[in-house]
Scaffold this motif. Sequence first.
Motif, PDB file in Angstrom:
ATOM      1  N   ILE A   1     -18.820 -21.807  12.829  1.00 41.76           N
ATOM      2  CA  ILE A   1     -18.411 -22.752  11.781  1.00 41.76           C
ATOM      3  C   ILE A   1     -17.049 -23.362  12.091  1.00 41.76           C
ATOM      4  N   ASN A   2     -16.095 -22.552  12.495  1.00 44.44           N
ATOM      5  CA  ASN A   2     -14.750 -23.070  12.758  1.00 44.44           C
ATOM      6  C   ASN A   2     -14.661 -23.920  14.016  1.00 44.44           C
ATOM      7  N   THR A   3     -15.682 -23.891  14.844  1.00 46.38           N
ATOM      8  CA  THR A   3     -15.676 -24.753  16.032  1.00 46.38           C
ATOM      9  C   THR A   3     -16.234 -26.138  15.726  1.00 46.38           C
ATOM     10  N   LEU A   4     -16.831 -26.294  14.560  1.00 49.53           N
ATOM     11  CA  LEU A   4     -17.447 -27.567  14.171  1.00 49.53           C
ATOM     12  C   LEU A   4     -16.486 -28.333  13.269  1.00 49.53           C
ATOM     13  N   GLN A   5     -15.440 -28.857  13.869  1.00 48.72           N
ATOM     14  CA  GLN A   5     -14.372 -29.524  13.129  1.00 48.72           C
ATOM     15  C   GLN A   5     -14.439 -31.053  13.191  1.00 48.72           C
ATOM     16  N   ARG A   6     -15.169 -31.576  14.145  1.00 52.53           N
ATOM     17  CA  ARG A   6     -15.278 -33.024  14.341  1.00 52.53           C
ATOM     18  C   ARG A   6     -16.752 -33.414  14.401  1.00 52.53           C
ATOM     19  N   ILE A   7     -17.028 -34.662  14.109  1.00 52.32           N
ATOM     20  CA  ILE A   7     -18.397 -35.160  14.226  1.00 52.32           C
ATOM     21  C   ILE A   7     -18.896 -34.922  15.647  1.00 52.32           C
ATOM     22  N   SER A   8     -18.004 -35.109  16.610  1.00 51.01           N
ATOM     23  CA  SER A   8     -18.384 -34.913  18.019  1.00 51.01           C
ATOM     24  C   SER A   8     -18.639 -33.448  18.363  1.00 51.01           C
ATOM     25  N   ASP A   9     -18.291 -32.513  17.486  1.00 47.93           N
ATOM     26  CA  ASP A   9     -18.646 -31.100  17.665  1.00 47.93           C
ATOM     27  C   ASP A   9     -20.008 -30.810  17.028  1.00 47.93           C
ATOM     28  N   ILE A  10     -20.259 -31.449  15.895  1.00 44.08           N
ATOM     29  CA  ILE A  10     -21.461 -31.167  15.107  1.00 44.08           C
ATOM     30  C   ILE A  10     -22.722 -31.702  15.783  1.00 44.08           C
ATOM     31  N   ILE A  11     -22.642 -32.925  16.318  1.00 46.24           N
ATOM     32  CA  ILE A  11     -23.822 -33.553  16.935  1.00 46.24           C
ATOM     33  C   ILE A  11     -24.384 -32.694  18.075  1.00 46.24           C
ATOM     34  N   PRO A  12     -23.568 -32.301  19.071  1.00 48.61           N
ATOM     35  CA  PRO A  12     -24.124 -31.476  20.155  1.00 48.61           C
ATOM     36  C   PRO A  12     -24.658 -30.125  19.669  1.00 48.61           C
ATOM     37  N   PHE A  13     -24.003 -29.553  18.663  1.00 44.88           N
ATOM     38  CA  PHE A  13     -24.504 -28.297  18.110  1.00 44.88           C
ATOM     39  C   PHE A  13     -25.922 -28.487  17.581  1.00 44.88           C
ATOM     40  N   LEU A  14     -26.110 -29.531  16.771  1.00 46.41           N
ATOM     41  CA  LEU A  14     -27.436 -29.782  16.205  1.00 46.41           C
ATOM     42  C   LEU A  14     -28.458 -30.111  17.277  1.00 46.41           C
ATOM     43  N   GLU A  15     -28.068 -30.891  18.263  1.00 47.62           N
ATOM     44  CA  GLU A  15     -28.993 -31.211  19.355  1.00 47.62           C
ATOM     45  C   GLU A  15     -29.411 -29.950  20.102  1.00 47.62           C
TER      46      GLU A  15
END
Length: 95
Positions: A62-76
């Motif tokens: 959770i704490n690594t997902l701080q930017r939109i650019s972190d969230i997109i690759p996680f979801l992919e």
Amino acid sequence: MERRPIKETVVRIIADHLGLPPATLNPQSHICSDLGADSFDHIELMITIEERFGVKIPHDEINTLQRISDIIPFLERVLPQQEDDIQTEYEEQKF
């Protein structure tokens, strides 16, 4: 049902939650320091993303997902590879 790419859905979720126009968000926008969210907003956003995409975000990520650019690759990474789009019922839900 309308279908929307992952990035557009994430931007819409964040913009709606924080009351911002989607056009003001960019991939490098930091959810807290750039967009004005507090830690509670961040957690609520992660829960909304989990529910919307049907995924589980491990607590240690959770704490690594701080930017939109972190969230997109996680979801992919966690979504099935064949799913390029997701159904967007989000707009119909009222939080």
